[in-house]
Design an enzyme around this catalytic site. Structure first.
Site, short mmCIF file in Angstrom:
data_model
loop_
_atom_site.label_atom_id
_atom_site.label_comp_id
_atom_site.label_asym_id
_atom_site.label_seq_id
_atom_site.Cartn_x
_atom_site.Cartn_y
_atom_site.Cartn_z
N ASP A 59 14.96 -3.23 2.61
CA ASP A 59 13.81 -2.77 1.84
C ASP A 59 12.96 -1.87 2.73
O ASP A 59 12.24 -2.35 3.61
CB ASP A 59 12.99 -3.95 1.34
N LYS A 88 10.91 -0.36 -5.56
CA LYS A 88 10.20 -1.64 -5.43
C LYS A 88 8.70 -1.39 -5.38
O LYS A 88 8.24 -0.43 -4.76
CB LYS A 88 10.67 -2.34 -4.16
N LYS A 112 12.46 -3.43 -8.62
CA LYS A 112 12.12 -4.73 -8.06
C LYS A 112 10.60 -4.88 -8.10
O LYS A 112 9.87 -4.04 -7.58
CB LYS A 112 12.61 -4.88 -6.62
#
Length: 241
Positions: free
Chosen positions: A97, A171, A205
């Site tokens: 990430d 995300k 996400k």
């Protein structure tokens, strides 16, 4: 529900006001918990990746090990982010990430950010890893959320194959961004809506401030494909699964 959850612990011992040994124990407890509940992924700081990977190998588990890159600032050079990624992958990370350089994006350095997305995504896909781009929605205006999400989508669709799209997430948040006006620093329905409207076909996400079953079900029903939370145990146990 558990197959959508990234069980998350991203605090250093100092941040948690614990000793290193106490902080390490929290990580070990999370790994055991993940085995019990079979989460999709555990998200840990880079220094815990090898311990987590070895633990899951020992227990013959397919639970993914995830980590964060240039967290939570996102302002490192692409070369530095790639070096961090290589170390994480060498230690066993399955998912990475990355905090996108949203300060550079806000300053108008669009080409630099696009190049970062291209190089880091290419690197992770070449290594058969999942990459998630944290855009830090709390730091962005609505227009910036739309534009940075679109930038990621357009870059991926231009340079990569359709088969790769599901391995590149957008995300929402680190959960560590400082806000001064009382608003949340994590996922919000409004921000997630903007992301969903502009990321497709890339998955989303949602992370930051997700604490309850109601939160999880709400975002899943919206169309989110992964949930980042540190309240995973309470969430899963409350539904009896």
């Amino acid at each position: 529900m558990k197959e959508y959850i990234d069980a998350t612990y991203l605090k250093t011992a100092k941040q948690a006001q614990l000793t290193e040994a106490e902080n390490d124990q929290i990580v070990k407890d999370l790994l055991a918990e993940a085995m019990t509940h079979q989460y999709k992924c555990v998200m840990l700081l880079p220094e815990h990746v090898s311990v987590a990977k070895n633990y899951f190998i020992k227990h013959k588990s397919k639970i993914a090990v995830g980590t964060v890159i240039n967290f939570p600032e996102g302002t490192a050079d692409v070369s530095d982010k790639l070096k961090q990624a290589q170390i994480a992958i060498d230690q066993g990370a399955d998912e990475l990430d990355f905090v996108i350089n949203y300060p550079a994006f806000k300053a108008g350095n669009i080409t630099m950010v696009q190049e970062e997305v291209l190089q880091c995504t290419q690197y992770c896909l070449n290594q058969h890893k999942t990459i998630k781009w944290i855009i830090e929605t709390a730091a962005l205006t609505d227009n910036e959320i739309i534009r940075i999400t679109t930038l990621i989508k357009n870059t991926v669709m231009r340079y990569f194959k359709e088969i790769d799209y599901q391995k590149v997430f957008v995300k929402s948040s680190t959960g560590f961004f400082s806000v001064n006006d009382g608003t949340t620093n994590g996922a919000t329905p409004h921000a997630i809506t903007l992301m969903l409207e502009n990321a497709g076909p890339l998955p989303i996400k949602a992370s930051g401030g997700i604490k309850t079953v109601t939160d999880v079900l709400f975002y899943l029903q919206m169309g989110v494909k992964r949930i980042g939370t540190s309240a995973q145990k309470q969430i899963i146990e409350s539904v009896g699964s």
